[in-house]
Design an enzyme around this catalytic site. Structure first.
Site, PDB file in Angstrom:
ATOM      1  N   ASP A 112      39.103 -21.512  43.603  1.00  0.00           N
ATOM      2  CA  ASP A 112      40.199 -21.073  44.465  1.00  0.00           C
ATOM      3  C   ASP A 112      41.439 -20.729  43.645  1.00  0.00           C
ATOM      4  O   ASP A 112      42.148 -19.757  43.939  1.00  0.00           O
ATOM      5  CB  ASP A 112      40.544 -22.163  45.485  1.00  0.00           C
ATOM      6  CG  ASP A 112      39.495 -22.283  46.589  1.00  0.00           C
ATOM      7  OD1 ASP A 112      38.642 -21.378  46.687  1.00  0.00           O
ATOM      8  OD2 ASP A 112      39.543 -23.266  47.352  1.00  0.00           O
ATOM      9  N   MET A 132      72.681  27.488  69.348  1.00  0.00           N
ATOM     10  CA  MET A 132      72.878  28.555  70.342  1.00  0.00           C
ATOM     11  C   MET A 132      71.594  29.364  70.514  1.00  0.00           C
ATOM     12  O   MET A 132      71.285  30.257  69.730  1.00  0.00           O
ATOM     13  CB  MET A 132      74.021  29.464  69.912  1.00  0.00           C
ATOM     14  CG  MET A 132      75.329  28.722  69.654  1.00  0.00           C
ATOM     15  SD  MET A 132      75.929  27.806  71.084  1.00  0.00           S
ATOM     16  CE  MET A 132      76.377  29.165  72.161  1.00  0.00           C
ATOM     17  N   ASP A 168      68.461  25.352  65.562  1.00  0.00           N
ATOM     18  CA  ASP A 168      69.649  26.133  65.907  1.00  0.00           C
ATOM     19  C   ASP A 168      70.225  25.623  67.229  1.00  0.00           C
ATOM     20  O   ASP A 168      69.484  25.150  68.106  1.00  0.00           O
ATOM     21  CB  ASP A 168      69.277  27.611  66.027  1.00  0.00           C
ATOM     22  CG  ASP A 168      70.489  28.490  66.293  1.00  0.00           C
ATOM     23  OD1 ASP A 168      71.546  28.195  65.713  1.00  0.00           O
ATOM     24  OD2 ASP A 168      70.371  29.445  67.077  1.00  0.00           O
ATOM     25  N   ASN A 192      32.438 -21.363  39.940  1.00  0.00           N
ATOM     26  CA  ASN A 192      32.271 -22.384  40.976  1.00  0.00           C
ATOM     27  C   ASN A 192      31.220 -23.414  40.592  1.00  0.00           C
ATOM     28  O   ASN A 192      31.389 -24.618  40.811  1.00  0.00           O
ATOM     29  CB  ASN A 192      31.887 -21.723  42.300  1.00  0.00           C
ATOM     30  CG  ASN A 192      33.077 -21.083  43.010  1.00  0.00           C
ATOM     31  OD1 ASN A 192      34.206 -21.533  42.855  1.00  0.00           O
ATOM     32  ND2 ASN A 192      32.822 -20.033  43.777  1.00  0.00           N
ATOM     33  N   ASP A 217      35.683  -6.546  41.734  1.00  0.00           N
ATOM     34  CA  ASP A 217      34.841  -7.741  41.810  1.00  0.00           C
ATOM     35  C   ASP A 217      34.981  -8.538  40.513  1.00  0.00           C
ATOM     36  O   ASP A 217      34.903  -7.971  39.412  1.00  0.00           O
ATOM     37  CB  ASP A 217      33.373  -7.357  42.028  1.00  0.00           C
ATOM     38  CG  ASP A 217      32.492  -8.578  42.256  1.00  0.00           C
ATOM     39  OD1 ASP A 217      32.445  -9.059  43.397  1.00  0.00           O
ATOM     40  OD2 ASP A 217      31.871  -9.039  41.278  1.00  0.00           O
ATOM     41  N   ILE A 218      35.197  -9.854  40.626  1.00  0.00           N
ATOM     42  CA  ILE A 218      35.284 -10.709  39.445  1.00  0.00           C
ATOM     43  C   ILE A 218      33.871 -10.909  38.888  1.00  0.00           C
ATOM     44  O   ILE A 218      32.965 -11.338  39.611  1.00  0.00           O
ATOM     45  CB  ILE A 218      35.902 -12.074  39.787  1.00  0.00           C
ATOM     46  CG1 ILE A 218      37.278 -11.887  40.428  1.00  0.00           C
ATOM     47  CG2 ILE A 218      36.025 -12.940  38.531  1.00  0.00           C
ATOM     48  CD1 ILE A 218      37.932 -13.181  40.890  1.00  0.00           C
ATOM     49  N   GLU A 255      34.920 -13.080  46.108  1.00  0.00           N
ATOM     50  CA  GLU A 255      35.650 -12.674  44.904  1.00  0.00           C
ATOM     51  C   GLU A 255      35.848 -11.168  44.845  1.00  0.00           C
ATOM     52  O   GLU A 255      36.134 -10.616  43.779  1.00  0.00           O
ATOM     53  CB  GLU A 255      34.912 -13.152  43.647  1.00  0.00           C
ATOM     54  CG  GLU A 255      33.576 -12.501  43.388  1.00  0.00           C
ATOM     55  CD  GLU A 255      32.396 -13.195  44.072  1.00  0.00           C
ATOM     56  OE1 GLU A 255      31.259 -13.004  43.629  1.00  0.00           O
ATOM     57  OE2 GLU A 255      32.640 -13.943  45.049  1.00  0.00           O
ATOM     58  N   ASP A 289      64.992  28.922  65.554  1.00  0.00           N
ATOM     59  CA  ASP A 289      66.152  29.814  65.725  1.00  0.00           C
ATOM     60  C   ASP A 289      65.673  31.049  66.473  1.00  0.00           C
ATOM     61  O   ASP A 289      64.569  31.537  66.222  1.00  0.00           O
ATOM     62  CB  ASP A 289      66.732  30.197  64.359  1.00  0.00           C
ATOM     63  CG  ASP A 289      68.149  30.746  64.461  1.00  0.00           C
ATOM     64  OD1 ASP A 289      68.415  31.551  65.387  1.00  0.00           O
ATOM     65  OD2 ASP A 289      68.988  30.380  63.616  1.00  0.00           O
ATOM     66  N   ASP A 290      66.513  31.555  67.379  1.00  0.00           N
ATOM     67  CA  ASP A 290      66.120  32.740  68.140  1.00  0.00           C
ATOM     68  C   ASP A 290      66.386  34.030  67.367  1.00  0.00           C
ATOM     69  O   ASP A 290      65.960  35.102  67.806  1.00  0.00           O
ATOM     70  CB  ASP A 290      66.846  32.777  69.482  1.00  0.00           C
ATOM     71  CG  ASP A 290      68.361  32.877  69.325  1.00  0.00           C
ATOM     72  OD1 ASP A 290      68.904  32.084  68.534  1.00  0.00           O
ATOM     73  OD2 ASP A 290      68.978  33.722  69.991  1.00  0.00           O
TER      74      ASP A 290
END
Length: 469
Positions: free
Chosen positions: A346, A55, A53, A337, A329-330, A372, A9-10
Site C-alpha cells: 500500500d 445595430m 454587432d 506483496n 502498470d508496476i 497496481e 453582423d448584418d
C-alpha cells in the site's frame, strides 16, 4: 490557442474583415448576418466566443445577447459586442444584457486580439470546471440545480490606488454595497490579497508610486490569488498599459473619467463570476472527496475517469482535439506483496501515485485503474507530447528507489506504460483497449518501457534496456 469564434453582423464587409483577421490567427470562424441565425448557430455549434454587432434589423445585439445568457446551453459563452456606439449608457445596457466586453468600430487589431485571448483563457478554465461538475452530478453527489443566489452585498473589494480623488469617488460608489478596503502601497496590497478573502481587486494603471502591471503579474502567478478577478482603472492615454494588462490576465477595465453606472455593472459582473467559479470549485472538490477518489492514493477512481473520458470524447467530436491515454502498470508488483506484505504494498502504491502527480500536467486526469494499474487521460494532446510525459514518468519510477521514513525497506521498481491517441468517433472502451494492448506489448517485450499504439500500430517510443525488479 485555437478556438471557434462566431462573428455576427448584418453588414457583409464587416463580417468579412473580422473573419479575415481571425482566420490569419488560425481561429475557426463561423458567420451570421442576423440575430435569429446567430442564436441557431450558437445553440447548435456551441462556439467558444461570439463577436456580436449591436445595430441589426429583426433583432438587435442587446436582445441576442440577453437570450444567449438566459439559455443554459449558451450562458457560458463569452460575448464581445462590436458597435459604433460609444456612449457609456450603451455599454451599460450591453453589460446588463450579459455582454463580457465592448469593442468600438473600427476595431483595433491589438484590442481585438487582447480581448479575444483573455476571454478564451477564461472560458477554457470555466469549461474544465463545468465539465467536471457535470461528470460529478451524474453520480448524484451534487445537484446542478442547487444554486443559491450569490450574495454580492457581502463581497470584499481591495482597491489599490494612490490617487486620493479617484479613491474618494470609488468609495462613494461602493460604500452602500460592498466591504471596501483601500491600500495605496503595492507590497502591502499583495500581502493582503494573499491572506484575505477578497472577491475583486481594483487596480489603477495610473500610479506614481508602484508598477501596476507588476502587481497584476504577481497576482496571477501566486496560487492564493491566481483566480482573483482584476478590474483596472485606465486613463485614455494608457492604451498600451491596458493591452499589456489584458495579456497578463486582467479581467476587465473602466476608462476614466469613471462613469458610475458602468463601474457598478462591471464590478457586479466580475463578483458574480468569481462567486460562480468558487461554487464550481467547491462542488467539484466536495463531490470528488465523496464519490470519485480512490481512498488509498487520493487519485480519481475508475468510475470517474470513465465518465470524464466519455465527456471529453463527446466534446472532441466538435472541437477535433486529440485525447491521449496512458495505462501504467508496476512491474512484478505481486513480488512486493508476497515478500514484504500488503502494508508495504500500500505504501508503494501511494508513493507511485505521488510520482504520477509530479510527472503529469495540471490539465491531465490521473486515476487508479485497479490494483497496481493507473490511467492518465491527457486532453488536447498529441502522441509526441504524451510519449514525452510517459517517458519522464518511467524514468522517475526507475531512477529512485522506493523506501519508507524508517528505512525498513528499499525497493528498486520499474513500470511499463502503454500510450495511445483517440481516433475519430472513438469510444472510451476502444480507446482504453488500445492503450492496454500497448501496455501488454511493453510488458511482453521486457518491461520498464513505453509502448505507443497509434491506429493499431504498436511501436516503442523508448527502449531503456532489460527490465529489472
Amino acid at each position: 490557442m485555437s478556438a471557434r469564434i462566431l462573428v455576427v453582423d448584418d453588414v457583409i464587409p464587416n463580417v468579412k474583415i473580422l473573419e479575415a483577421k481571425l482566420s490569419v490567427e488560425y481561429y475557426d470562424v463561423l458567420t451570421a448576418y442576423n440575430g435569429p441565425d446567430a442564436l441557431k448557430i450558437a445553440f447548435d455549434v456551441q462556439p467558444d466566443l461570439i463577436l456580436l454587432d449591436v445595430m441589426m434589423p429583426q433583432m438587435d445585439g442587446f436582445e441576442v445577447c440577453s437570450r444567449l445568457k438566459k439559455d443554459p446551453r449558451t450562458a457560458h459563452i463569452p460575448v464581445i459586442m462590436v458597435t459604433a456606439l460609444s456612449e457609456a449608457t450603451d455599454r451599460v445596457q450591453g453589460l446588463e444584457a450579459g455582454a463580457d466586453d465592448f469593442l468600438t468600430k473600427p476595431v483595433d487589431d491589438m484590442s481585438l486580439f487582447a480581448r479575444v485571448k483573455s476571454l478564451l483563457r477564461l472560458k477554457m478554465m470555466m469549461d474544465e470546471f463545468r465539465l467536471r461538475e457535470e461528470t460529478s452530478s451524474e453520480f448524484g453527489v451534487i445537484s446542478m440545480s442547487d444554486r443559491k443566489e450569490e450574495a454580492i452585498q457581502r463581497a470584499r473589494i481591495l482597491v489599490i490606488d494612490d490617487n486620493k480623488f479617484s479613491v474618494t469617488q470609488i468609495k462613494e460608489v461602493y460604500a452602500q454595497i460592498y466591504d471596501v478596503t483601500i491600500e495605496p502601497d503595492m507590497n502591502l496590497a499583495q500581502e493582503m490579497l494573499q491572506t484575505g478573502d477578497f472577491d475583486l481587486a481594483v487596480i489603477s494603471l495610473d500610479s506614481a508610486n508602484f508598477d501596476p502591471l507588476r502587481l497584476c503579474s504577481r497576482i496571477r502567478t501566486v496560487d492564493e490569488t491566481r483566480h482573483l478577478p482584476i478590474l483596472t482603472l485606465v486613463d485614455d492615454g494608457d492604451k498600451d498599459k491596458l493591452l499589456k494588462g489584458l495579456d497578463l490576465g486582467v479581467n476587465d477595465y473602466v476608462m476614466r473619467p469613471i462613469d458610475t453606472n458602468e463601474l457598478i455593472v462591471r464590478t457586479r459582473t466580475q463578483i458574480l463570476r468569481k462567486q460562480y467559479q468558487d461554487r464550481l470549485r467547491y462542488n467539484y472538490h466536495r463531490s470528488m472527496e465523496l464519490a470519485v477518489t480512490d481512498s488509498l492514493t487520493g487519485l480519481y477512481n475508475r468510475r470517474y475517469m470513465s465518465n470524464h473520458l466519455e465527456a471529453l470524447l463527446h466534446r472532441a467530436k466538435f472541437d477535433y482535439k486529440p485525447i491521449c491515454v496512458m495505462i501504467i502498470d508496476i512491474d512484478f508488483f505481486k513480488n512486493v506483496n508476497d515478500t514484504h506484505g500488503h502494508g508495504v504494498g500500500d505504501d508503494i502504491i501511494k508513493e507511485f501515485a505521488n510520482r504520477i502527480g509530479m510527472s503529469v500536467r495540471g490539465i491531465d486526469l490521473a486515476c487508479r485503474y485497479g490494483g497496481e494499474e493507473f490511467v492518465v487521460v491527457m486532453p488536447d494532446t498529441d502522441l509526441s507530447v504524451a510519449s514525452t510525459v510517459s517517458e519522464r514518468l518511467r524514468r522517475q519510477i526507475a531512477d529512485k528507489a522506493f523506501t519508507d521514513a524508517k528505512g525498513s525497506y528499499e525497493l528498486d521498481l520499474t513500470c511499463s506504460i502503454g500510450v495511445t491517441v483517440s481516433q475519430e468517433k472513438e469510444s472510451p472502451d476502444t480507446l482504453l483497449k488500445r492503450a492496454d494492448e500497448a501496455l501488454y506489448t511493453a510488458k511482453r517485450d521486457g518491461r520498464n518501457r513505453v509502448a505507443v499504439n497509434a491506429a493499431n500500430v504498436v511501436s516503442f517510443e523508448k527502449t531503456p534496456g532489460v527490465a529489472f525488479n
